[in-house]
Write a protein that holds these residues in place. Sequence first.
Motif, mmCIF file in Angstrom:
data_model
loop_
_atom_site.group_PDB
_atom_site.id
_atom_site.type_symbol
_atom_site.label_atom_id
_atom_site.label_comp_id
_atom_site.label_asym_id
_atom_site.label_seq_id
_atom_site.Cartn_x
_atom_site.Cartn_y
_atom_site.Cartn_z
ATOM 1 N N ASP A 287 34.669 39.994 28.623
ATOM 2 C CA ASP A 287 35.913 39.407 29.141
ATOM 3 C C ASP A 287 35.582 38.144 29.936
ATOM 4 O O ASP A 287 35.473 38.175 31.166
ATOM 5 C CB ASP A 287 36.650 40.431 30.014
ATOM 6 C CG ASP A 287 38.020 39.893 30.443
ATOM 7 O OD1 ASP A 287 38.346 38.732 30.116
ATOM 8 O OD2 ASP A 287 38.756 40.641 31.117
ATOM 9 N N GLU A 289 37.090 35.661 30.991
ATOM 10 C CA GLU A 289 38.007 35.151 32.005
ATOM 11 C C GLU A 289 37.922 35.926 33.319
ATOM 12 O O GLU A 289 38.650 35.633 34.271
ATOM 13 C CB GLU A 289 39.452 35.212 31.491
ATOM 14 C CG GLU A 289 39.714 34.376 30.237
ATOM 15 C CD GLU A 289 39.380 32.900 30.443
ATOM 16 O OE1 GLU A 289 39.794 32.342 31.479
ATOM 17 O OE2 GLU A 289 38.670 32.323 29.592
ATOM 18 N N SER A 290 37.057 36.916 33.386
ATOM 19 C CA SER A 290 37.001 37.791 34.571
ATOM 20 C C SER A 290 36.618 37.027 35.827
ATOM 21 O O SER A 290 35.793 36.111 35.786
ATOM 22 C CB SER A 290 35.942 38.888 34.373
ATOM 23 O OG SER A 290 36.202 39.618 33.209
ATOM 24 N N THR A 291 37.200 37.451 36.946
ATOM 25 C CA THR A 291 36.726 36.938 38.237
ATOM 26 C C THR A 291 35.483 37.741 38.634
ATOM 27 O O THR A 291 35.211 38.820 38.083
ATOM 28 C CB THR A 291 37.788 37.130 39.336
ATOM 29 O OG1 THR A 291 38.003 38.542 39.518
ATOM 30 C CG2 THR A 291 39.091 36.437 38.977
#
Length: 323
Positions: A287, A289-291
Motif C-alpha cells: 500500500d 500511499e500509507s502514512t
Amino acid sequence: MIVTEDVGVAQREAWGAKLLPPVEEVRPGLWSIPVPMPHNPLRYVLSYALALDTGLALIDLGMDTEESWQALVDGVAQTGHHITDVRYAAITHLHPDHFGLAPRLRETTGAAIAMHTAEATALGHFTPADVAADIEAWRVDLTDLGAPDDVVEAPRFDLVRFKAGESADVVLSGGDRLDLPGWNIEAVWTPGHTPGHLAFVDRDNDLLFSGDHMLPRISPNISSGPGELESPLHRYLLSLHATTALPDCEVLPAHEYRFRGVTDRARQLMAHHDERLDEIRAAVGADPESTAWELTTRITWSRPIDAMNPRLLRLAVRETQAH
Ligand SMILES: [Zn+2]
Ligand SMILES: [Zn+2]
C-alpha cells in the motif's frame, strides 16, 4: 549467539528475576553500579566507577530523581569512595537516564562533565524558546506522519528535564583519550541512537563501555525527528559496522547485563534491521500511499501495539519512519 558464559552472571540473573543487580567490581578499580529508573521497564541504568589516584570517575549517571541519586551515592560508597571523590563523569549520550544527574553531581562534587561535541551542542539548545520551537516542530512532524492526537501530544520526558544554561565541561570527539590517569580509555563515536553517542574502549582491559549503542537483549530506538540525526538508521548501521572492527572484548552496556561478543552482537543488530527493512518495504509495496503511522500499525512489534502507551507509540512511528 552472544556468549554470556562466565561474565555478567549476577546481572543476568537479577535481570531475569526483575531485581536490581548488586554493585560489582568488574576489574580491579572498576565497578558497575545499578541506578534505578523509576517507572521505566528498563528498570536501571548501569553507571561505571573507575578509581583514580585522586578520586573517582564515572561513566553515565542515572535519571534526575532522588531515588536515583541516593542509589548512586550508596553505590559509590560500596566501592570504598565517597560521592565527593568524583572528579570526572563521561556521558555516553544526552538521554535523561544517562545525563540526568550530571548537574547535581557537578554541583555536589565539582566533577567535570564530558560528552561528544554533538551532545554538548544539543545541550546548549535547552533555552525555553528553543524547547518551545522544538515541541512545535515535533507536533508538525508527527502530524505529517499520520500519528493520532494522543501520540502527537504525548509528553517527551527528554525535554522536560534539562534546565537552560547547562553545558559540558569537556567536549570529546571520536578517537580522544579520556583524561583519566591510570586508564587508557578512548572515545568511539557511535552515532545512531543519538547524534553524538559515544562508546568507550579500554584496550588495556579489553572492555567496551557501550552505552545504549549495543545492549545484550534489545535494540536501541533509532528515531528520525526534527533536530535529530539525518538518516539515523544509516548512521547506526555504519556505527555497528565500525564496532565490528573493535577488539572482541567484554561489553559493559548501560542497561541489562554485561556480555562478551562485540562482533556477534553487532551482526545480530544489523540482521535485525535488515529484517525490519524487508518487512517495512513489503508493507509499503502492499500500500504505497500509507502514512508512517499506518505502516506502524501493520508491522510486528515485540509487544502488541494496543499495549503500548502514547510515548512508546511515538518512538515506534519514528522508528518506522527511520526505516
Ligand atoms: Zn538512550
Ligand atoms: Zn539508556
